[in-house]
Design an enzyme around this catalytic site. Structure first.
Site, PDB file in Angstrom:
ATOM      1  N   ASP A 257       0.835  -1.211   0.000  1.00  0.00           N
ATOM      2  CA  ASP A 257       0.000   0.000   0.000  1.00  0.00           C
ATOM      3  C   ASP A 257       0.868   1.258   0.000  1.00  0.00           C
ATOM      4  O   ASP A 257       0.434   2.311   0.484  1.00  0.00           O
ATOM      5  CB  ASP A 257      -0.921  -0.016   1.231  1.00  0.00           C
ATOM      6  CG  ASP A 257      -0.131  -0.029   2.538  1.00  0.00           C
ATOM      7  OD1 ASP A 257       1.043  -0.447   2.522  1.00  0.00           O
ATOM      8  OD2 ASP A 257      -0.690   0.372   3.579  1.00  0.00           O
ATOM      9  N   GLU A 258       2.074   1.166  -0.535  1.00  0.00           N
ATOM     10  CA  GLU A 258       3.001   2.293  -0.559  1.00  0.00           C
ATOM     11  C   GLU A 258       3.117   2.877  -1.965  1.00  0.00           C
ATOM     12  O   GLU A 258       3.219   2.134  -2.954  1.00  0.00           O
ATOM     13  CB  GLU A 258       4.390   1.849  -0.088  1.00  0.00           C
ATOM     14  CG  GLU A 258       4.417   1.371   1.353  1.00  0.00           C
ATOM     15  CD  GLU A 258       5.759   0.811   1.748  1.00  0.00           C
ATOM     16  OE1 GLU A 258       6.049   0.751   2.955  1.00  0.00           O
ATOM     17  OE2 GLU A 258       6.528   0.413   0.833  1.00  0.00           O
TER      18      GLU A 258
END
Length: 353
Positions: A257-258
């Site tokens: 989720d980066e």
């Protein structure tokens, strides 16, 4: 009605002399027509040949005696004779010249293609008395046209193959440099672009910024709604983040989720702050995921060239530290890198030993 008087000139020329002059004219005409590069013929209304030039007889490998006073059916194969008669009939029916393409086997045993101009011959009263024809052999031209056509086909296929290969290479390059889920650039392409941006800024004196973004409590979405919902959320976030940037900027999926944003050609720190504010603002509204509304926030860390590092790798590492500082401060916030973060990191590592 009074009869036309014979001209004094014709009356003064003996009959034998007039015949001789007529034969000379015919001989000159015959010589002229024999010198023509085209085959020529004249047929009467019954289709019998009245005249052919040497080009005509030579093409079919025949003598004049084998042609004159004979019809096509008596000279040529049935199918070829029918082709000739059909086109002659068109001239007689229309009363005007026509141009047709005819294919015939010549005396050399080969099929020849010709353009034939056929036309009616009229008497002094305007009645059609014969059909004339001028035959131009275009076999070589046709052969060359076919060669050109085949080469064009081959060229077209080569171009198509090259285009397909180029498309395949572009696809492979895209796959190698982009994230399959969001379609965003991946780590490899991000690093390449960031190194280039630093090199350009080193010469221009402008700023470069890397924004390291992590979605807060993304694992909760996966656990509660499932991985399909998590993937949909990442795609929607990527779309919203992309809308905050200029064309010169880049956003990449760094993993999980980066996300990492590369801002190039920056003049003032305030410009970076404005982008950060926009990226936080686009997550204020809930995201539609699996027919549900999901609220998500982000923690953002920022590192700036040349203040925080001279290489893309250094900037990314320091942006990552700033992002973790934002997490420690309660999430849903942004932090610029400061040297104290390195000191804190060193102290933490020392305590863990």
């Amino acid at each position: 009605m009074p009869k036309k008087r014979q001209s004094l000139k014709s009356m003064s020329v003996p009959k034998d002399e007039r015949l001789r002059q007529s034969e000379e004219r015919n001989a000159r005409l015959q010589a002229f027509m024999n010198r023509s590069p085209s085959a020529m013929f004249i047929k009467d209304l019954e289709g019998r040949y009245l005249y052919v030039n040497e080009r005509f007889t030579g093409a079919f490998g025949l003598e004049r005696k084998d042609i004159i006073s004979h019809t096509d059916s008596e000279i040529f194969p049935t199918e070829l004779a029918a082709q000739f008669r059909e086109n002659d009939a068109k001239v007689l029916a229309a009363g005007v010249g026509i141009e047709v393409e005819e294919i015939a086997r010549y005396g050399d045993g080969l099929l020849h293609t010709s353009i034939v101009h056929k036309f009616p011959l009229l008497d002094y009263q305007g009645r059609i008395t014969a059909v004339g024809g001028i035959v131009t052999d275009i076999t070589e031209r046709k052969r060359l046209e076919e060669i050109v056509r085949q080469k064009n086909v081959q060229l077209g296929r080569a171009i198509q193959a090259e285009a397909a290969l180029r498309e395949r290479q572009e696809h492979l390059h895209f796959v190698a440099t982009h994230d399959p889920l969001t379609g965003l650039p991946n780590r490899a392409l991000l690093h390449q672009r960031a190194e280039h941006a630093v090199a350009v800024s080193r010469r221009s004196g402008r700023l470069v910024a890397l924004l390291f973004i992590d979605l807060d409590r993304f694992k909760d979405v996966n656990d509660s709604l499932g991985h399909a919902a998590g993937d949909a959320l990442l795609r929607e976030v990527a779309t919203r983040f992309s809308g905050c940037l200029r064309e010169v900027d880049m956003i990449a999926r760094h993993g999980g989720d980066e996300f990492v944003v590369l801002l190039e050609d920056i003049e003032k720190l305030q410009e970076i702050e404005q982008v950060v504010a926009r990226m936080r603002e686009v997550l204020v509204e809930p995201l539609a995921v699996e027919e549900r509304e999901v609220n998500v926030t982000s923690s953002i860390g920022v590192a700036v060239y040349p203040r925080d590092g001279e290489t893309a790798s250094t900037l990314l590492r320091k942006a990552d530290r700033a992002m973790y500082r934002a997490k420690e401060l309660g999430r849903n916030t942004a932090q610029f890198y400061v040297p104290d973060l390195d000191l804190q990191s060193t102290v933490r590592l020392s305590l863990e030993k």
